[in-house]
Design a protein around this motif. Structure first.
Motif, PDB file in Angstrom:
ATOM      1  N   VAL A 169       0.844  -1.194   0.000  1.00  0.00           N
ATOM      2  CA  VAL A 169       0.000   0.000   0.000  1.00  0.00           C
ATOM      3  C   VAL A 169       0.880   1.245   0.000  1.00  0.00           C
ATOM      4  CG1 VAL A 169      -1.828   1.267   1.182  1.00  0.00           C
ATOM      5  CG2 VAL A 169      -1.783  -1.243   1.278  1.00  0.00           C
ATOM      6  N   SER A 170       0.568   2.181  -0.899  1.00  0.00           N
ATOM      7  CA  SER A 170       1.251   3.477  -0.949  1.00  0.00           C
ATOM      8  C   SER A 170       0.203   4.575  -0.856  1.00  0.00           C
ATOM      9  CB  SER A 170       2.047   3.628  -2.251  1.00  0.00           C
ATOM     10  OG  SER A 170       3.025   2.627  -2.387  1.00  0.00           O
ATOM     11  N   THR A 171       0.283   5.397   0.159  1.00  0.00           N
ATOM     12  CA  THR A 171      -0.620   6.530   0.330  1.00  0.00           C
ATOM     13  C   THR A 171      -0.056   7.440   1.409  1.00  0.00           C
ATOM     14  OG1 THR A 171      -2.920   7.193   0.742  1.00  0.00           O
ATOM     15  CG2 THR A 171      -2.054   5.386   2.077  1.00  0.00           C
ATOM     16  N   ASP A 172      -0.456   8.706   1.404  1.00  0.00           N
ATOM     17  CA  ASP A 172      -0.069   9.570   2.518  1.00  0.00           C
ATOM     18  C   ASP A 172      -1.278   9.984   3.350  1.00  0.00           C
ATOM     19  OD1 ASP A 172      -1.261  11.541   1.015  1.00  0.00           O
ATOM     20  OD2 ASP A 172       0.566  12.683   0.647  1.00  0.00           O
ATOM     21  N   GLU A 173      -2.347   9.197   3.262  1.00  0.00           N
ATOM     22  CA  GLU A 173      -3.482   9.393   4.154  1.00  0.00           C
ATOM     23  C   GLU A 173      -3.052   9.058   5.593  1.00  0.00           C
ATOM     24  OE1 GLU A 173      -6.356  10.585   3.473  1.00  0.00           O
ATOM     25  OE2 GLU A 173      -6.560  10.435   1.298  1.00  0.00           O
ATOM     26  N   PRO A 174      -3.553   9.759   6.599  1.00  0.00           N
ATOM     27  CA  PRO A 174      -3.133   9.483   7.978  1.00  0.00           C
ATOM     28  C   PRO A 174      -3.758   8.226   8.579  1.00  0.00           C
ATOM     29  CG  PRO A 174      -4.712  11.277   7.936  1.00  0.00           C
ATOM     30  CD  PRO A 174      -4.393  10.969   6.508  1.00  0.00           C
ATOM     31  N   SER A 175      -4.881   7.764   8.017  1.00  0.00           N
ATOM     32  CA  SER A 175      -5.541   6.571   8.541  1.00  0.00           C
ATOM     33  C   SER A 175      -6.338   5.902   7.431  1.00  0.00           C
ATOM     34  CB  SER A 175      -6.449   6.913   9.720  1.00  0.00           C
ATOM     35  OG  SER A 175      -7.479   7.794   9.317  1.00  0.00           O
ATOM     36  N   LEU A 176      -6.540   4.588   7.577  1.00  0.00           N
ATOM     37  CA  LEU A 176      -7.248   3.801   6.573  1.00  0.00           C
ATOM     38  C   LEU A 176      -8.136   2.767   7.257  1.00  0.00           C
ATOM     39  CD1 LEU A 176      -4.258   2.975   4.166  1.00  0.00           C
ATOM     40  CD2 LEU A 176      -6.083   4.638   3.711  1.00  0.00           C
ATOM     41  N   THR A 177      -9.144   2.300   6.520  1.00  0.00           N
ATOM     42  CA  THR A 177      -9.946   1.159   6.945  1.00  0.00           C
ATOM     43  C   THR A 177      -9.833   0.088   5.876  1.00  0.00           C
ATOM     44  OG1 THR A 177     -11.512   2.539   8.169  1.00  0.00           O
ATOM     45  CG2 THR A 177     -12.230   0.327   7.569  1.00  0.00           C
ATOM     46  N   LEU A 178      -9.450  -1.136   6.293  1.00  0.00           N
ATOM     47  CA  LEU A 178      -9.250  -2.248   5.379  1.00  0.00           C
ATOM     48  C   LEU A 178     -10.407  -3.235   5.507  1.00  0.00           C
ATOM     49  CD1 LEU A 178      -7.519  -4.043   3.465  1.00  0.00           C
ATOM     50  CD2 LEU A 178      -6.406  -4.934   5.520  1.00  0.00           C
ATOM     51  N   GLN A 179     -10.964  -3.624   4.361  1.00  0.00           N
ATOM     52  CA  GLN A 179     -12.057  -4.596   4.345  1.00  0.00           C
ATOM     53  C   GLN A 179     -11.908  -5.490   3.125  1.00  0.00           C
ATOM     54  OE1 GLN A 179     -15.300  -5.015   6.398  1.00  0.00           O
ATOM     55  NE2 GLN A 179     -14.816  -6.910   5.302  1.00  0.00           N
ATOM     56  N   LEU A 180     -12.058  -6.815   3.311  1.00  0.00           N
ATOM     57  CA  LEU A 180     -12.077  -7.742   2.191  1.00  0.00           C
ATOM     58  C   LEU A 180     -13.505  -7.912   1.685  1.00  0.00           C
ATOM     59  CD1 LEU A 180      -9.643 -10.620   3.252  1.00  0.00           C
ATOM     60  CD2 LEU A 180      -9.174  -8.668   1.754  1.00  0.00           C
ATOM     61  N   PHE A 181     -13.637  -8.093   0.359  1.00  0.00           N
ATOM     62  CA  PHE A 181     -14.941  -8.288  -0.269  1.00  0.00           C
ATOM     63  C   PHE A 181     -14.854  -9.435  -1.265  1.00  0.00           C
ATOM     64  CE2 PHE A 181     -15.295  -3.991   1.229  1.00  0.00           C
ATOM     65  CZ  PHE A 181     -16.649  -3.775   1.459  1.00  0.00           C
ATOM     66  N   ARG A 182     -16.006 -10.056  -1.502  1.00  0.00           N
ATOM     67  CA  ARG A 182     -16.151 -11.024  -2.579  1.00  0.00           C
ATOM     68  C   ARG A 182     -17.026 -10.405  -3.660  1.00  0.00           C
ATOM     69  NH1 ARG A 182     -19.917 -16.376  -2.566  1.00  0.00           N
ATOM     70  NH2 ARG A 182     -19.439 -17.071  -4.691  1.00  0.00           N
ATOM     71  N   ALA A 183     -16.515 -10.340  -4.887  1.00  0.00           N
ATOM     72  CA  ALA A 183     -17.262  -9.743  -5.985  1.00  0.00           C
ATOM     73  C   ALA A 183     -18.165 -10.794  -6.620  1.00  0.00           C
ATOM     74  CB  ALA A 183     -16.310  -9.176  -7.032  1.00  0.00           C
ATOM     75  N   GLY A 184     -19.392 -10.403  -6.944  1.00  0.00           N
ATOM     76  CA  GLY A 184     -20.311 -11.291  -7.624  1.00  0.00           C
ATOM     77  C   GLY A 184     -21.663 -11.416  -6.954  1.00  0.00           C
ATOM     78  N   PRO A 185     -21.730 -11.734  -5.643  1.00  0.00           N
ATOM     79  CA  PRO A 185     -23.035 -11.912  -4.998  1.00  0.00           C
ATOM     80  C   PRO A 185     -23.802 -10.618  -4.764  1.00  0.00           C
ATOM     81  CG  PRO A 185     -21.310 -13.144  -3.841  1.00  0.00           C
ATOM     82  CD  PRO A 185     -20.634 -12.221  -4.796  1.00  0.00           C
ATOM     83  N   GLU A 186     -23.141  -9.461  -4.893  1.00  0.00           N
ATOM     84  CA  GLU A 186     -23.833  -8.198  -4.629  1.00  0.00           C
ATOM     85  C   GLU A 186     -24.982  -8.018  -5.619  1.00  0.00           C
ATOM     86  OE1 GLU A 186     -20.750  -7.139  -7.704  1.00  0.00           O
ATOM     87  OE2 GLU A 186     -20.839  -8.421  -5.927  1.00  0.00           O
ATOM     88  N   THR A 187     -26.021  -7.375  -5.180  1.00  0.00           N
ATOM     89  CA  THR A 187     -27.212  -7.154  -6.038  1.00  0.00           C
ATOM     90  C   THR A 187     -27.241  -5.755  -6.632  1.00  0.00           C
ATOM     91  OG1 THR A 187     -28.521  -6.515  -4.097  1.00  0.00           O
ATOM     92  CG2 THR A 187     -28.570  -8.832  -4.761  1.00  0.00           C
ATOM     93  N   THR A 188     -26.522  -4.814  -6.063  1.00  0.00           N
ATOM     94  CA  THR A 188     -26.439  -3.457  -6.604  1.00  0.00           C
ATOM     95  C   THR A 188     -25.001  -2.967  -6.493  1.00  0.00           C
ATOM     96  OG1 THR A 188     -26.995  -2.520  -4.446  1.00  0.00           O
ATOM     97  CG2 THR A 188     -28.811  -2.854  -6.001  1.00  0.00           C
ATOM     98  N   PRO A 189     -24.551  -2.104  -7.405  1.00  0.00           N
ATOM     99  CA  PRO A 189     -25.269  -1.705  -8.628  1.00  0.00           C
ATOM    100  C   PRO A 189     -25.179  -2.795  -9.683  1.00  0.00           C
ATOM    101  CG  PRO A 189     -23.113  -0.716  -8.616  1.00  0.00           C
ATOM    102  CD  PRO A 189     -23.245  -1.448  -7.304  1.00  0.00           C
ATOM    103  N   SER A 190     -25.960  -2.653 -10.729  1.00  0.00           N
ATOM    104  CA  SER A 190     -25.917  -3.612 -11.817  1.00  0.00           C
ATOM    105  C   SER A 190     -24.681  -3.375 -12.671  1.00  0.00           C
ATOM    106  CB  SER A 190     -27.174  -3.481 -12.693  1.00  0.00           C
ATOM    107  OG  SER A 190     -27.014  -4.192 -13.907  1.00  0.00           O
ATOM    108  N   ILE A 191     -24.083  -4.453 -13.172  1.00  0.00           N
ATOM    109  CA  ILE A 191     -22.945  -4.316 -14.076  1.00  0.00           C
ATOM    110  C   ILE A 191     -23.341  -3.522 -15.311  1.00  0.00           C
ATOM    111  CG2 ILE A 191     -21.373  -5.603 -15.587  1.00  0.00           C
ATOM    112  CD1 ILE A 191     -21.273  -7.775 -13.550  1.00  0.00           C
ATOM    113  N   ARG A 192     -24.615  -3.609 -15.700  1.00  0.00           N
ATOM    114  CA  ARG A 192     -25.095  -2.916 -16.903  1.00  0.00           C
ATOM    115  C   ARG A 192     -25.520  -1.482 -16.625  1.00  0.00           C
ATOM    116  NH1 ARG A 192     -26.768  -8.100 -16.854  1.00  0.00           N
ATOM    117  NH2 ARG A 192     -26.243  -9.398 -18.671  1.00  0.00           N
TER     118      ARG A 192
END
Length: 321
Positions: A169-192
């Motif tokens: 990770v490269s950034t000069d932000e003073p703080s961050l929040t890290l979260q893992l996600f799985r792409a695909g099961p989400e219902t919004t927004p639509s890919i189209r």
């Protein structure tokens, strides 16, 4: 969504220009900085800025010296995608006398994180002209400004469940929040409809983690993460700053047991890099897809596909003044 892409003085080299008979070219000592502490890798021809309005590296400062009065123009350009020439992003022209001077470029806070090339042109009253910056790839005299958002990338394109992963990770932000996600099961927004090409969507996997980045604002950091035991598919880490900037880092989670699904999905991980503007050699140009490593970190604005679950295998503008 706001986005979340480097200084000793050296003599300026000519990137092109002409000389009027009997005159002296006026431009000397061209170097670029950020007006603050240098980020790792910064130098006289490369400066990192992060125009998020926090007063820390918000603008690039171009320093130069004139032997005599001249009209000086600073142009800021973004490298093309191999089809068109570099488009002009910002421009400023001022008249200066002899001596040391500077011009500033403050990118818009929503400027795409990537590198931008500088061209400085000086013309004196006799018509002598000097230009620094050819805007060509591989130019050893290139002067470049990197707009840094939240650049992130895993060191491998795919992992087995339970594996240990490294995230740079490269950034000069003073703080961050890290979260893992799985792409695909989400219902919004639509890919189209409503799915932007510079962001990823998915469903959260595990808890989020707050990161104190106050001691890491001047250099990249490698985080070690444990890959979850979960279904095979496309996953990503999302890094969010308090000011709204966001960075994404995708990876493929391999199946724990091969052959349990009748359908296999091959992800075009090399093709993803065609949309990655991360500049590896500091010349203002992103590497071509043929010579770009698959694990090149992603700037904050990046593209990547989404897919449903199946067996997955990874494959081989601002103002200047």
């Amino acid at each position: 969504m706001r986005r979340g892409l480097v200084i000793l003085a050296l003599p300026a080299l000519l990137g092109g220009g002409s000389r009027a008979h009997g005159t002296t070219l006026p431009l000397r000592g061209f170097w670029v900085g950020s007006g603050g502490p240098a980020y790792a890798g910064d130098g006289p021809r490369f400066a990192t800025v992060s125009p998020n309005g926090d007063g820390f590296r918000d603008a690039a400062v171009v320093h130069f010296r004139l032997a005599g009065p001249a009209r000086v123009t600073l142009g800021v350009f973004a490298s093309g995608e191999g089809v068109t020439g570099p488009p002009l992003v910002a421009k400023a022209t001022r008249m200066f006398g002899a001596g040391a001077h500077d011009l500033r470029w403050k990118p818009h806070e929503n400027a795409r994180p990537r590198t931008y090339m500088l061209r400085l042109t000086a013309r004196d009253r006799f018509g002598a002209r000097e230009v620094v910056g050819t805007l060509g790839p591989g130019d050893p005299a290139a002067h470049v400004v990197r707009v840094l958002g939240i650049d992130a990338g895993f060191t491998r394109s795919s992992y087995a469940p339970g594996a240990s992963a490294r995230l740079i990770v490269s950034t000069d932000e003073p703080s961050l929040t890290l979260q893992l996600f799985r792409a695909g099961p989400e219902t919004t927004p639509s890919i189209r409809s409503g799915y932007r090409d510079d962001e990823l969507w998915g469903v959260p996997v595990g808890p989020s983690k707050a990161l104190d980045w106050s001691r890491s604002r001047n250099h990249p950091v490698t985080l070690r993460l444990r890959i979850p035991y979960a279904e095979s598919g496309l996953y990503f880490a999302r890094l969010t700053a308090d000011d709204g900037y966001v960075g994404f880092a995708p990876f493929v989670l391999l199946p724990s047991t091969w052959g349990t699904h009748r359908v296999a999905v091959v992800f075009p991980t090399n093709t993803w890099q065609a949309y990655n503007h991360r500049d590896l050699d500091g010349d203002g140009w992103s590497p071509s897809r043929r010579r770009s490593p698959r694990t090149r970190p992603w700037p904050a604005a990046a593209r990547s596909p989404s897919s449903s679950s199946a067996d997955c295998r990874s494959c081989a503008s601002g103002a200047a003044a």
